[in-house]
Design an enzyme around this catalytic site. Structure first.
Site, PDB file in Angstrom:
ATOM      1  N   LYS A   1      -7.337  44.070  62.175  1.00  0.00           N
ATOM      2  CA  LYS A   1      -7.366  43.022  63.208  1.00  0.00           C
ATOM      3  C   LYS A   1      -5.945  42.618  63.576  1.00  0.00           C
ATOM      4  CE  LYS A   1      -8.651  38.115  63.815  1.00  0.00           C
ATOM      5  NZ  LYS A   1      -9.397  36.959  63.273  1.00  0.00           N
TER       6      LYS A   1
ATOM      7  N   ASP B   1     -13.945  31.475  69.186  1.00  0.00           N
ATOM      8  CA  ASP B   1     -13.063  31.532  68.015  1.00  0.00           C
ATOM      9  C   ASP B   1     -13.491  32.633  67.031  1.00  0.00           C
ATOM     10  OD1 ASP B   1     -10.960  30.874  66.406  1.00  0.00           O
ATOM     11  OD2 ASP B   1     -11.856  29.032  65.599  1.00  0.00           O
TER      12      ASP B   1
ATOM     13  N   ASP C   1      -2.620  35.850  62.237  1.00  0.00           N
ATOM     14  CA  ASP C   1      -3.972  36.407  62.364  1.00  0.00           C
ATOM     15  C   ASP C   1      -3.957  37.919  62.623  1.00  0.00           C
ATOM     16  OD1 ASP C   1      -6.669  35.957  62.160  1.00  0.00           O
ATOM     17  OD2 ASP C   1      -6.941  35.294  64.234  1.00  0.00           O
TER      18      ASP C   1
ATOM     19  N   ARG D   1     -14.072  39.645  65.067  1.00  0.00           N
ATOM     20  CA  ARG D   1     -15.171  40.611  64.999  1.00  0.00           C
ATOM     21  C   ARG D   1     -15.364  41.299  66.344  1.00  0.00           C
ATOM     22  NH1 ARG D   1     -19.120  35.884  63.193  1.00  0.00           N
ATOM     23  NH2 ARG D   1     -17.085  35.179  62.456  1.00  0.00           N
TER      24      ARG D   1
ATOM     25  N   LYS E   1      -9.380  25.548  68.469  1.00  0.00           N
ATOM     26  CA  LYS E   1      -9.229  25.059  67.099  1.00  0.00           C
ATOM     27  C   LYS E   1      -8.586  23.675  67.100  1.00  0.00           C
ATOM     28  CE  LYS E   1      -8.437  29.552  64.832  1.00  0.00           C
ATOM     29  NZ  LYS E   1      -9.596  29.508  63.935  1.00  0.00           N
TER      30      LYS E   1
ATOM     31  N   ASP F   1      -4.128  33.057  67.370  1.00  0.00           N
ATOM     32  CA  ASP F   1      -5.533  32.672  67.568  1.00  0.00           C
ATOM     33  C   ASP F   1      -5.635  31.162  67.798  1.00  0.00           C
ATOM     34  OD1 ASP F   1      -8.267  32.406  67.592  1.00  0.00           O
ATOM     35  OD2 ASP F   1      -8.550  32.871  65.452  1.00  0.00           O
TER      36      ASP F   1
ATOM     37  N   GLU G   1     -13.331  35.695  67.387  1.00  0.00           N
ATOM     38  CA  GLU G   1     -12.789  36.772  68.231  1.00  0.00           C
ATOM     39  C   GLU G   1     -12.435  38.026  67.429  1.00  0.00           C
ATOM     40  OE1 GLU G   1     -10.979  34.580  66.791  1.00  0.00           O
ATOM     41  OE2 GLU G   1      -9.289  35.787  66.088  1.00  0.00           O
TER      42      GLU G   1
HETATM   43  N1  BES Z   1      -8.654  33.873  62.368  1.00  0.00           N
HETATM   44  C1  BES Z   1      -9.781  33.071  62.054  1.00  0.00           C
HETATM   45  C2  BES Z   1     -10.127  33.054  60.566  1.00  0.00           C
HETATM   46  C3  BES Z   1      -9.108  32.458  59.639  1.00  0.00           C
HETATM   47  C4  BES Z   1      -9.239  31.148  59.228  1.00  0.00           C
HETATM   48  C5  BES Z   1      -8.071  33.215  59.153  1.00  0.00           C
HETATM   49  C6  BES Z   1      -8.306  30.595  58.369  1.00  0.00           C
HETATM   50  C7  BES Z   1      -7.146  32.664  58.276  1.00  0.00           C
HETATM   51  C8  BES Z   1      -7.270  31.358  57.883  1.00  0.00           C
HETATM   52  C9  BES Z   1     -11.017  33.567  62.812  1.00  0.00           C
HETATM   53  O1  BES Z   1     -10.753  34.153  64.041  1.00  0.00           O
HETATM   54  C10 BES Z   1     -11.879  32.391  63.070  1.00  0.00           C
HETATM   55  O2  BES Z   1     -11.469  31.542  63.809  1.00  0.00           O
HETATM   56  N2  BES Z   1     -13.039  32.370  62.449  1.00  0.00           N
HETATM   57  C11 BES Z   1     -13.963  31.298  62.619  1.00  0.00           C
HETATM   58  C12 BES Z   1     -15.298  31.901  62.983  1.00  0.00           C
HETATM   59  C13 BES Z   1     -16.326  30.902  63.368  1.00  0.00           C
HETATM   60  C14 BES Z   1     -15.995  30.257  64.689  1.00  0.00           C
HETATM   61  C15 BES Z   1     -17.646  31.625  63.465  1.00  0.00           C
HETATM   62  C16 BES Z   1     -14.057  30.550  61.289  1.00  0.00           C
HETATM   63  O3  BES Z   1     -14.084  31.202  60.251  1.00  0.00           O
HETATM   64  O4  BES Z   1     -14.058  29.333  61.330  1.00  0.00           O
HETATM   65 ZN    ZN Z   2      -8.889  34.951  64.306  1.00  0.00          ZN
HETATM   66 MN    MN Z   3     -10.708  32.749  65.611  1.00  0.00          MN
END
Ligand code: BES
Ligand code: ZN
Ligand code: MN
Length: 487
Positions: free
Chosen positions: A255, A337, A278, A341, A267, A260, A339
């Site tokens: 990824k 968010d 990220d 996947r 966020k 992000d 994104e």
């Molecule tokens: N990049 C984030 C995940 C992340 C969180 C990485 C903290 C490192 C530290 C990912 O893109 C994300 O935002 N995931 C969300 C998904 C949710 C909206 C389904 C999450 O895990 O909150």
């Molecule tokens: Zn992310």
């Molecule tokens: Mn995200």
């Protein structure tokens, strides 16, 4: 700083480091040292317990100095690495230009961890500070590290040192990329790094620009990119060993979200700055490609990085939008968010359609949920293949880059069922988020029989004693190199 292996005593170094394990023989070991350094045995035993990372400097005549370095009870690769990283980081201003480390009697593999720890101890986070700290004598060009080994270790030591130096140099560059702010790290920067690395180390790198990404139909990647002023890139790196047409083909997908914001599902601002990291999956894949090529490992490696920012503006994809993908499946974007996947869907889809690897591994800073589950001590491992799982777990134990298995049961599939599209990218519930993300990815592997997904969100960027903010670890490179060498 140069590294030399030597079997001749005494060392010419003015600073000597003696690593000491906390065993039952510690009193005898310390008594022998007291004898050697003219100390009172009881005082030495009182002041040094060989706890992990404990340091005791002993001053000798003519400005010579010996550090006793405690290792604690258990000796693992990560213990060696952290003990040495810590000592060299904390003591770097107090080291003489030549430093000796006595590794005689230890397993030759230890050299790898020690060299990585010492190289990492000299790492400077201040990429953009105008007040650069002066390079210390030891870490300057004139610096020398002498590693003392026995004759029996000599045969393998050269090879281990070579590997350690290869990993350390690449690891450092990945730390820089990870720690780099997003205004210095747009997707093209990852592409440029890959192209330069491929040229230098003899592997091929193809970069699709936005027009080519459109022609190829990488629609999922394009949808995440819509809010960004910087075009996406799709990096394909391929390393083939010489004269080994039947080498195992391993496909790695990382990824590469260079920032992000969350997109329209934005966020909260607290901690958002950390989302420059990220692209930890991309760093692991690029780093592994480079090290594998440097070491000419006997595996056929393909690395794919879909890279983009996830930004907010009038063009950005909106929650509820339905988008396409490389494999033709439609995705309902419940949360912009989620994104990672989405872009991995195209990375995985492109990999399985065009390369048919024997083993498929993706790495991503994918979910906050995996941090809720495993904290900052292990990455989540999802796999449909028990052999692959056990090989990866073995490498995780060997390197100390921990993985722990989480399930891929089909009962979690309902989380990604959409009413209007083939699947949706988020269940809408704050439950089992790392698992439903993995189930989403699974759809785009086209039932690949040996697939593993590593959710490294908690491991790529963490709090350390080396900075005030979370910073890069380079997680994944040592793990994957060990896996490629032994898997
Ligand atoms: N990049 C984030 C995940 C992340 C969180 C990485 C903290 C490192 C530290 C990912 O893109 C994300 O935002 N995931 C969300 C998904 C949710 C909206 C389904 C999450 O895990 O909150
Ligand atoms: Zn992310
Ligand atoms: Mn995200």
């Amino acid at each position: 700083m140069q590294i030399q292996l030597t079997t001749t005593q005494p060392l010419s170094a003015d600073t000597l480091i003696l690593p000491i394990q906390q065993t039952d023989d510690l009193p005898e070991v310390l008594n022998a040292l007291a004898d050697r350094f003219n100390l009172t045995p009881a005082a030495l035993q009182h002041d040094f317990k060989a706890d992990f990372r404990e340091i005791l400097p002993l001053y000798q005549s003519e400005g010579r100095k010996t550090y006793l370095l405690g290792l604690g009870k258990e000796l693992t690769a990560m213990i060696w690495l952290r003990a040495f990283r810590d000592l060299f980081f904390r003591q770097k201003d107090r080291l003489t230009p030549t430093v000796g480390v006595d590794l005689s009697g230890f397993d030759a593999d230890v050299i790898e961890s020690v060299v990585l720890g010492i190289r990492w101890g000299g790492y400077d986070l201040k990429l953009h500070s105008t007040a650069k700290p002066k390079t210390t004598e030891f870490y300057s060009e004139e610096g020398v590290l002498e590693i003392y080994i026995t004759d029996q270790q000599q045969g393998i030591a050269e090879e281990v040192l070579h590997r350690a130096e290869a990993i350390a140099a690449t690891h450092r560059q990945m730390l820089d990329l990870m720690n780099s702010p997003s205004n210095y790290k747009i997707p093209q920067v990852l592409a440029d790094w890959a192209i330069a690395s491929g040229q230098q180390h003899g592997y091929s790198v193809t970069v699709f620009d936005k027009a080519e990404i459109e022609r190829q139909g990488l629609l999922a990647l394009l949808s995440v990119n819509k809010g960004s002023e910087h075009p996406p890139v799709f990096i394909i790196a391929e390393y083939k060993p010489d004269n080994l047409p039947d080498a195992k083909k391993v496909g790695l997908v990382g990824k590469g979200v260079t920032f992000d914001t969350g997109g329209i599902s934005i966020k909260p601002s607290t901690g958002m700055h950390l989302m420059k990291s990220d692209m930890g999956g991309a760093a692991a894949v690029l780093g592994t490609m480079e090290v594998a090529a440097k070491l000419r490992l006997p595996v056929h490696l393909i690395g794919i990085i879909p890279a983009t920012e996830n930004m907010v503006d009038g063009h950005a994809t909106k929650p509820g939008d339905v988008i396409g993908s490389y494999l033709g499946k439609t995705i309902e974007v419940i949360d912009t968010d989620a994104e990672g996947r989405i872009i991995l869907a195209d990375g995985l889809g492109y990999m399985v359609r065009n390369f048919q690897p024997d083993v498929l591994i993706d790495l991503a800073t994918l979910t906050g949920s995996v941090i809720g589950t495993l904290g900052y001590h292990a990455a989540g491992l999802f796999s449909n293949n028990d052999d692959l799982t056990s090989q990866l777990l073995k490498s995780a134990t060997q390197t100390g880059e921990r993985l722990w298995p989480l399930p891929l049961w089909d009962v979690y599939k309902e989380d990604i069922q959409s009413d209007v599209a083939d699947l949706k990218n988020f269940s809408g519930k704050p439950l089992a988020g790392a698992i439903s993300a993995a189930k989403f990815l699974e759809v785009f592997t086209e039932s690949h029989p040996a697939w593993a997904h590593l959710d490294i969100a908690g491991m790529a960027f963490t709090d350390t004693e080396f900075g005030t903010q979370k910073n890069a670890t380079g997680f994944g490179i040592r793990l994957l190199i060990d896996f490629l060498r032994n898997g």
